[in-house]
Structures are given as structure tokens and as C-alpha cells.
Design a protein around this motif. Sequence first.
Motif, PDB file in Angstrom:
ATOM      1  N   ASN A 213       0.831  -1.207   0.000  1.00  0.00           N
ATOM      2  CA  ASN A 213       0.000   0.000   0.000  1.00  0.00           C
ATOM      3  C   ASN A 213       0.868   1.260   0.000  1.00  0.00           C
ATOM      4  O   ASN A 213       1.909   1.315   0.649  1.00  0.00           O
ATOM      5  CB  ASN A 213      -0.994   0.003   1.164  1.00  0.00           C
ATOM      6  CG  ASN A 213      -0.398  -0.307   2.513  1.00  0.00           C
ATOM      7  OD1 ASN A 213       0.518  -1.109   2.631  1.00  0.00           O
ATOM      8  ND2 ASN A 213      -0.916   0.315   3.550  1.00  0.00           N
TER       9      ASN A 213
ATOM     10  N   GLU B 277       0.356   5.274   0.503  1.00  0.00           N
ATOM     11  CA  GLU B 277      -0.618   6.283   0.927  1.00  0.00           C
ATOM     12  C   GLU B 277      -0.274   7.673   0.384  1.00  0.00           C
ATOM     13  O   GLU B 277       0.794   7.879  -0.203  1.00  0.00           O
ATOM     14  CB  GLU B 277      -0.704   6.272   2.462  1.00  0.00           C
ATOM     15  CG  GLU B 277      -1.209   4.914   2.936  1.00  0.00           C
ATOM     16  CD  GLU B 277      -1.433   4.806   4.423  1.00  0.00           C
ATOM     17  OE1 GLU B 277      -0.986   5.685   5.181  1.00  0.00           O
ATOM     18  OE2 GLU B 277      -2.081   3.806   4.819  1.00  0.00           O
TER      19      GLU B 277
ATOM     20  N   THR C   2      -8.509  -8.827   4.672  1.00  0.00           N
ATOM     21  CA  THR C   2      -9.224  -9.187   3.441  1.00  0.00           C
ATOM     22  C   THR C   2      -9.369  -7.930   2.577  1.00  0.00           C
ATOM     23  O   THR C   2      -9.398  -6.821   3.099  1.00  0.00           O
ATOM     24  CB  THR C   2     -10.616  -9.781   3.769  1.00  0.00           C
ATOM     25  OG1 THR C   2     -11.272  -8.899   4.676  1.00  0.00           O
ATOM     26  CG2 THR C   2     -10.519 -11.161   4.373  1.00  0.00           C
TER      27      THR C   2
ATOM     28  N   CYS D 133     -10.955  -2.929  -3.882  1.00  0.00           N
ATOM     29  CA  CYS D 133     -10.008  -3.954  -4.341  1.00  0.00           C
ATOM     30  C   CYS D 133     -10.751  -5.162  -4.904  1.00  0.00           C
ATOM     31  O   CYS D 133     -10.313  -5.767  -5.882  1.00  0.00           O
ATOM     32  CB  CYS D 133      -9.106  -4.400  -3.196  1.00  0.00           C
ATOM     33  SG  CYS D 133      -7.928  -3.140  -2.740  1.00  0.00           S
TER      34      CYS D 133
END
Length: 174
Positions: free
Chosen positions: A54, A56, A102, A107
Motif C-alpha cells: 500500500n 498512501e 481481506t 479492491c
Amino acid sequence: MAIEKINSADLSVSTLQLIECAKKVMSNAYNVYSHFYVGAAARTISGKIYSGTNVENASLGLSVCAEPAALLLAISAGDPEVIDMAVVGGTSPDTKGGRVATPCGRCRQIIYEVSQISKTDIMLYCCNPDLSEILRMTISDLLPLPFGPKDLGVEKEVENYLGQLRSTISEDKK
Ligand code: THU
């Protein structure tokens, strides 16, 4: 398929390798806002694994999740036929135990789109940071009644995309 709890001892070496790739990349997360770490790994029919984390952004809504980061790499490499993915997430890569991460709703939609390219109900292995809990499911388990290319009548275009990609790749090899 149903969402299943999996014992890591029952996983194949190649699935463990996929999960390890997701686990490894989560430490690279650029997560100064949430301090939440996510790693995703996508394996294609070619056997290659693409991993992403990820990333940001100060404009919080522009943050990129780990799953699309991995999928964009596969597609950009001209290798979009993803068959399975691993997702590992938590408040630290070293957390003991913790909840299984999850994919978020956005996504799920992105993974679904890629499943239409690969014509595969992509298998997902979702894990907590120390891999003590692993859930196995497919994208259709996570996103029933999806909205996709068929709704817009572009299934053929999706198929043509793959065909064109394959012919470009074989042209390049000449
Ligand atoms: N995140 C992911 O990378 N994947 C998901 O499916 C859920 C959330 C990231 C986005 C953000 O950087 C952090 O986790 C907290 O939401």
C-alpha cells in the motif's frame, strides 16, 4: 466455493511461496497516515509472481491499496492472467496473531475485473501478519453478483485485449 480456514501445513510449496512474497513486500508499505501494512502478491498463469504494497497519500483518498499495486505490475508487464493472490495485512509486519486482512470493496472490484481477463475465479489467500491464520476463498465468494464487462457488453473487447497482447508478445519474440 466457500470461505475456508486453511492450515499452513496443508498448503503447497508454491502457495506458501506466494504468501511469503506478500508477507515480504508488506514491510515496504508507505503508510505514514494509517500505519497499517498490507502486502499483496499476484501469480499469473505463467508462474510469475508480482508483489505490491500500500502506498498512501496526503490526499487520503488517493492512497493505493496493495492489491491493485500488485495487479498493475502484472498488467504492465503484459502478463495479466492472474490465477491466485495472497494478501497479508496488519498493524505491523511483526505482529503476533492479529486479524486476517481481506481486500476492501474497491479492491474486490479491481480483482474481479482482472478475473475477467484471466477467465479464472481468482483464488485468494488472506492472512494475518504471522501467517497463523489463513483464509482461502475466490473472488466470487468475496464479490457475489458483480458488475463487470458483461454488464457493459464488452466481453469480446476483454477477450480481444488478451489476443492482441499475445500477438504483440509473439511479434516481439521474432
Ligand atoms: N489497504 C490495502 O492495501 N488493501 C486493502 O484491501 C485494505 C486497505 C491499505 C490502504 C491503506 O494504506 C491502509 O491499508 C489502511 O486502510
